[in-house]
Design an enzyme around this catalytic site. Structure first.
Site, PDB file in Angstrom:
ATOM      1  N   ARG A  30     -12.322  15.418   7.192  1.00  0.00           N
ATOM      2  CA  ARG A  30     -13.107  15.718   5.988  1.00  0.00           C
ATOM      3  C   ARG A  30     -14.569  16.006   6.348  1.00  0.00           C
ATOM      4  O   ARG A  30     -15.121  15.358   7.233  1.00  0.00           O
ATOM      5  CB  ARG A  30     -13.062  14.540   5.015  1.00  0.00           C
ATOM      6  CG  ARG A  30     -11.737  14.374   4.315  1.00  0.00           C
ATOM      7  CD  ARG A  30     -11.690  13.104   3.487  1.00  0.00           C
ATOM      8  NE  ARG A  30     -10.668  12.191   3.970  1.00  0.00           N
ATOM      9  CZ  ARG A  30     -10.570  10.913   3.625  1.00  0.00           C
ATOM     10  NH1 ARG A  30     -11.426  10.381   2.784  1.00  0.00           N
ATOM     11  NH2 ARG A  30      -9.605  10.170   4.121  1.00  0.00           N
ATOM     12  N   ARG A  52      -2.542  -2.082  -3.560  1.00  0.00           N
ATOM     13  CA  ARG A  52      -3.760  -1.287  -3.400  1.00  0.00           C
ATOM     14  C   ARG A  52      -3.683  -0.096  -4.356  1.00  0.00           C
ATOM     15  O   ARG A  52      -2.696   0.640  -4.345  1.00  0.00           O
ATOM     16  CB  ARG A  52      -3.854  -0.783  -1.969  1.00  0.00           C
ATOM     17  CG  ARG A  52      -5.004   0.157  -1.796  1.00  0.00           C
ATOM     18  CD  ARG A  52      -5.006   0.799  -0.444  1.00  0.00           C
ATOM     19  NE  ARG A  52      -6.174   1.618  -0.323  1.00  0.00           N
ATOM     20  CZ  ARG A  52      -6.204   2.798   0.275  1.00  0.00           C
ATOM     21  NH1 ARG A  52      -5.125   3.274   0.846  1.00  0.00           N
ATOM     22  NH2 ARG A  52      -7.324   3.485   0.343  1.00  0.00           N
ATOM     23  N   HIS A  99     -13.195   2.522  -0.315  1.00  0.00           N
ATOM     24  CA  HIS A  99     -13.168   1.515   0.765  1.00  0.00           C
ATOM     25  C   HIS A  99     -13.778   0.196   0.304  1.00  0.00           C
ATOM     26  O   HIS A  99     -14.217  -0.609   1.131  1.00  0.00           O
ATOM     27  CB  HIS A  99     -13.969   1.968   2.009  1.00  0.00           C
ATOM     28  CG  HIS A  99     -13.318   3.065   2.799  1.00  0.00           C
ATOM     29  ND1 HIS A  99     -14.059   4.043   3.437  1.00  0.00           N
ATOM     30  CD2 HIS A  99     -12.025   3.327   3.073  1.00  0.00           C
ATOM     31  CE1 HIS A  99     -13.229   4.868   4.062  1.00  0.00           C
ATOM     32  NE2 HIS A  99     -11.991   4.448   3.855  1.00  0.00           N
ATOM     33  N   ASN A 105       0.875  -1.180   0.000  1.00  0.00           N
ATOM     34  CA  ASN A 105       0.000   0.000   0.000  1.00  0.00           C
ATOM     35  C   ASN A 105       0.911   1.228   0.000  1.00  0.00           C
ATOM     36  O   ASN A 105       1.504   1.566   1.017  1.00  0.00           O
ATOM     37  CB  ASN A 105      -0.897  -0.029   1.237  1.00  0.00           C
ATOM     38  CG  ASN A 105      -1.891   1.125   1.260  1.00  0.00           C
ATOM     39  OD1 ASN A 105      -1.805   2.040   0.445  1.00  0.00           O
ATOM     40  ND2 ASN A 105      -2.819   1.075   2.191  1.00  0.00           N
ATOM     41  N   GLU A 133      -8.016  -5.338   5.055  1.00  0.00           N
ATOM     42  CA  GLU A 133      -7.881  -5.020   3.630  1.00  0.00           C
ATOM     43  C   GLU A 133      -6.695  -5.752   3.015  1.00  0.00           C
ATOM     44  O   GLU A 133      -6.742  -6.155   1.855  1.00  0.00           O
ATOM     45  CB  GLU A 133      -7.747  -3.500   3.454  1.00  0.00           C
ATOM     46  CG  GLU A 133      -9.079  -2.798   3.712  1.00  0.00           C
ATOM     47  CD  GLU A 133      -8.956  -1.307   3.990  1.00  0.00           C
ATOM     48  OE1 GLU A 133      -8.507  -0.961   5.110  1.00  0.00           O
ATOM     49  OE2 GLU A 133      -9.302  -0.498   3.140  1.00  0.00           O
TER      50      GLU A 133
END
Ligand code: ADP
Length: 398
Positions: free
Chosen positions: A243, A93, A182, A8, A386
């Site tokens: 955010r 990823r 996601h 990643n 993940e």
């Protein structure tokens, strides 16, 4: 034995994990940060028989190629041996797959050009993901590299769910639509929920609440994403650490005209200075809950806004799915915050959702039920993974 290396790669960081796929166990994982800065930081953890030993080091890491050399050195110094556990595939990823990529994809030059071409939709992520792929190909030239896209799971969204109601031609020309993110986590968690409940995935209506620093909700119908809260970018939807999530787009126009904010300032405002940080000065949910409980009004309001938005999406997804069998909490906040889980679903008894306060407060880890036995809807906590999902998908295409 088949090992898979999962990568990643961020703009200044490289996360990696080496997994042994017969038992789906982690052999080692690491994080290299501050790539390109004067002082880099390197963390390498080796797992063996349930224990983990961590090695830390500070050294400058010039770029992603250097980061791979540092990673390979860490394996040589601290183990496990890559020669004894050679990765059969390297899984990467990649954040944005646009409309093009909806499956794990073996990386070719053309695939890299296409990932690059999608960079305008994910300027912070796709170029960094590509740098990681290129450096990894140099470090591991003899094995296939597979890209697994965060957007892919949401390729099943219907046009009604992904279309923004703006000028259709302009939107099409500029690839403006909802993509969702996601996806790797939503897929993993919704499948794990079906397995945990011992119910066929194809019959299950699930709402997954992935609440980390970034947060998104997903309505999963029979294993397929039907709606999700993030959109063109990972900014839409839930309130997050920094955010804003949803807001009236006119807020931007107003702030531009009235307060003179330019595009870069608006970008920074919404992505870095909003959400929990913007409302309370704190981006970590632990701090927000603690401050709210000790009487800090701004933190209390931040938490209320966060919970209100969450409940709003749960209600909306029950309608989108036409009912729900399971609601699943996952990621940092979802897996750990008793307060957020309990309060987000309070008052929904008439919808068949009943949280058991004792089960919710249990310090147990791993997949678990937190609803009462008479709750019509099963409420679960399922730790996301993940890396394992990327490893599984990468292995499945070679
Ligand atoms: P990322 O989106 O970076 O992968 P994670 O899923 O690891 O994030 O979630 C990180 C967030 O989880 C932290 O910022 C923090 O807000 C939250 N978190 C972690 N532990 C707890 C806890 N015990 N209680 C509340 N929130 C927590």
């Amino acid at each position: 034995m088949s090992a898979v290396l999962v990568i990643n790669s961020g703009s200044s960081s490289l996360k990696y994990q080496l997994l042994e796929m017969e038992g789906e166990t982690v052999l080692a994982n690491g994080l290299i940060e501050r790539i390109g800065e004067q002082a880099g930081s390197v963390k390498h953890s080796v797992s063996a028989e349930g224990d983990e030993e961590t090695f830390r080091n500070e050294e400058p890491v010039a770029d992603h190629s250097a980061a791979f050399r540092v990673m390979i050195d860490a394996f040589e110094q601290h183990g496990p041996s890559l020669a004894e556990n050679p990765p059969v595939v390297v899984g990467h990823r990649v954040v944005h797959g646009g409309k093009r990529f909806f499956e794990p994809t073996v990386v070719t030059d053309l695939v890299k050009i296409n990932i690059e071409d999608l960079s305008d939709l994910a300027p912070l992520h796709n170029p960094a993901n590509l740098d990681g792929i290129t450096a990894a190909q140099k470090a591991f030239p003899d094995v296939p590299h597979v890209a697994v896209f965060d957007t892919a799971f949401h390729s099943t969204l219907a046009p009604s769910a992904y279309t923004y109601a703006i000028d259709a031609e302009l939107a099409e020309k500029n690839r403006v639509r909802r993509y969702g993110f996601h996806g790797t986590s939503h897929k993993f968690v919704s499948e794990a929920a079906a397995a945990f409940l011992q119910r066929p995935l194809g019959e299950l209506k699930t709402i997954v609440l992935h609440l980390g620093n970034g947060a998104s909700a997903c309505a999963v119908d029979g294993g397929r994403s039907k709606d999700t809260s993030m959109g063109l970018t990972p900014l839409e939807g839930l309130v997050m650490g920094t955010r804003s999530g949803d807001l009236d787009p006119a807020v931007l126009i107003h702030l531009h005209r009235k307060a003179g904010l330019g595009f870069d300032e608006l970008d920074t405002l919404l992505n870095r200075r909003s959400g929990l940080v913007g409302l309370s000065g704190r981006g970590d949910m632990r701090d927000v809950v603690e401050a709210a409980e000790s009487g800090d009004d701004a933190a209390a309001l931040a938490l209320e806004v966060y919970l209100h938005r969450l409940k709003h999406y749960v209600g909306s997804y029950i309608a989108v799915l036409g009912g729900v069998d399971a609601i699943v909490f996952t990621a940092g906040v979802g897996e750990n915050s008793v307060a957020v889980r309990g309060r987000a679903l309070a008052g929904l008894e008439r919808l068949g959702i009943r949280i058991d306060p004792e089960r919710n407060a249990s310090p147990e880890r791993g997949p678990r039920v937190i609803s009462t036995d008479d709750s019509a809807v099963a409420v679960l906590v399922i730790p996301t993974n993940e890396e394992l999902e990327i490893a599984r998908q990468s292995l499945s295409v070679i």
